[in-house]
Design a protein around this motif. Sequence first.
Motif, PDB file in Angstrom:
ATOM      1  N   LEU A  39       0.937  -1.205   0.012  1.00 27.15           N
ATOM      2  CA  LEU A  39      -0.180  -0.145  -0.200  1.00 27.15           C
ATOM      3  C   LEU A  39       0.732   1.478  -0.490  1.00 27.15           C
ATOM      4  N   GLN A  40       0.696   1.937  -0.819  1.00 24.67           N
ATOM      5  CA  GLN A  40       0.800   3.454   0.190  1.00 24.67           C
ATOM      6  C   GLN A  40      -0.246   4.488  -0.794  1.00 24.67           C
ATOM      7  N   GLY A  41      -0.565   4.663   0.495  1.00 26.25           N
ATOM      8  CA  GLY A  41      -1.368   5.748   1.030  1.00 26.25           C
ATOM      9  C   GLY A  41      -2.432   5.066   1.041  1.00 26.25           C
ATOM     10  N   SER A  42      -3.845   5.272  -0.596  1.00 24.14           N
ATOM     11  CA  SER A  42      -4.419   3.695  -0.273  1.00 24.14           C
ATOM     12  C   SER A  42      -4.911   3.660  -2.040  1.00 24.14           C
ATOM     13  N   TRP A  43      -3.665   3.647  -2.640  1.00 22.00           N
ATOM     14  CA  TRP A  43      -3.212   2.766  -3.588  1.00 22.00           C
ATOM     15  C   TRP A  43      -2.440   1.700  -3.375  1.00 22.00           C
ATOM     16  N   ILE A  44      -3.066   0.329  -4.071  1.00 21.20           N
ATOM     17  CA  ILE A  44      -2.402  -0.927  -4.096  1.00 21.20           C
ATOM     18  C   ILE A  44      -1.105  -1.003  -5.399  1.00 21.20           C
ATOM     19  N   LYS A  45       0.287  -1.063  -5.063  1.00 23.98           N
ATOM     20  CA  LYS A  45       1.568  -1.157  -5.995  1.00 23.98           C
ATOM     21  C   LYS A  45       2.495  -2.159  -5.960  1.00 23.98           C
ATOM     22  N   VAL A  46       2.759  -1.898  -7.073  1.00 26.06           N
ATOM     23  CA  VAL A  46       3.968  -3.752  -7.619  1.00 26.06           C
ATOM     24  C   VAL A  46       4.772  -2.911  -7.573  1.00 26.06           C
ATOM     25  N   THR A  47       5.966  -4.020  -6.805  1.00 24.44           N
ATOM     26  CA  THR A  47       7.221  -3.485  -7.199  1.00 24.44           C
ATOM     27  C   THR A  47       7.869  -4.862  -8.021  1.00 24.44           C
ATOM     28  N   ILE A  48       8.413  -4.834  -9.623  1.00 21.89           N
ATOM     29  CA  ILE A  48       8.118  -5.205  -9.900  1.00 21.89           C
ATOM     30  C   ILE A  48       9.944  -5.132 -10.190  1.00 21.89           C
TER      31      ILE A  48
END
Length: 164
Positions: free
Chosen positions: A124-133
């Motif tokens: 999570l970054q704030g309210s956003w779901i992020k993917v680290t590739i």
Amino acid sequence: MGKGGGKKSAAARAAANRLLADNRLARHQYEILETLETGIELLGTEVKSVRAGQANLRDGFCLIRRGELHLHNVHISPHTHASRYFNHDPLRVRRLLAHRREIDKLRGHLEQKGLTLIPLNLHLQGSWIKVTIGLGKGRKLHDKRAAAKDKQVKKETRDAIARY
């Protein structure tokens, strides 16, 4: 004065930036050359499942098709409180959101033999779901052994310094 205009506590900031799923095996099987944080396009039930920690990145990989970055083979369990009709397919292909120049740069790297894109974590970054590739190069067995040996040596020296 607006509501809730005060500063966030450290606990609130940590909860807003927490790790949801991690692909620990990827760092063992691949030498990660470069990482990129991207957004991910999810359905509502997928968001609820990911926030509940029901995602598995182990067999996942990324491909570039028609100028878009896609995430394959990542299992997000169906949401338990949704009906079968409204739920999602656990292994569906999900689109990753990145800038065109980042995708073009990755495409250039992928043309080299032996490189692949793998998901490293969901967070999570704030309210956003992020993917680290990560752009990774597969390790051979002897490379894995050497990496494990280096890791062990670093741990022993760190422990020796801490004891001293």
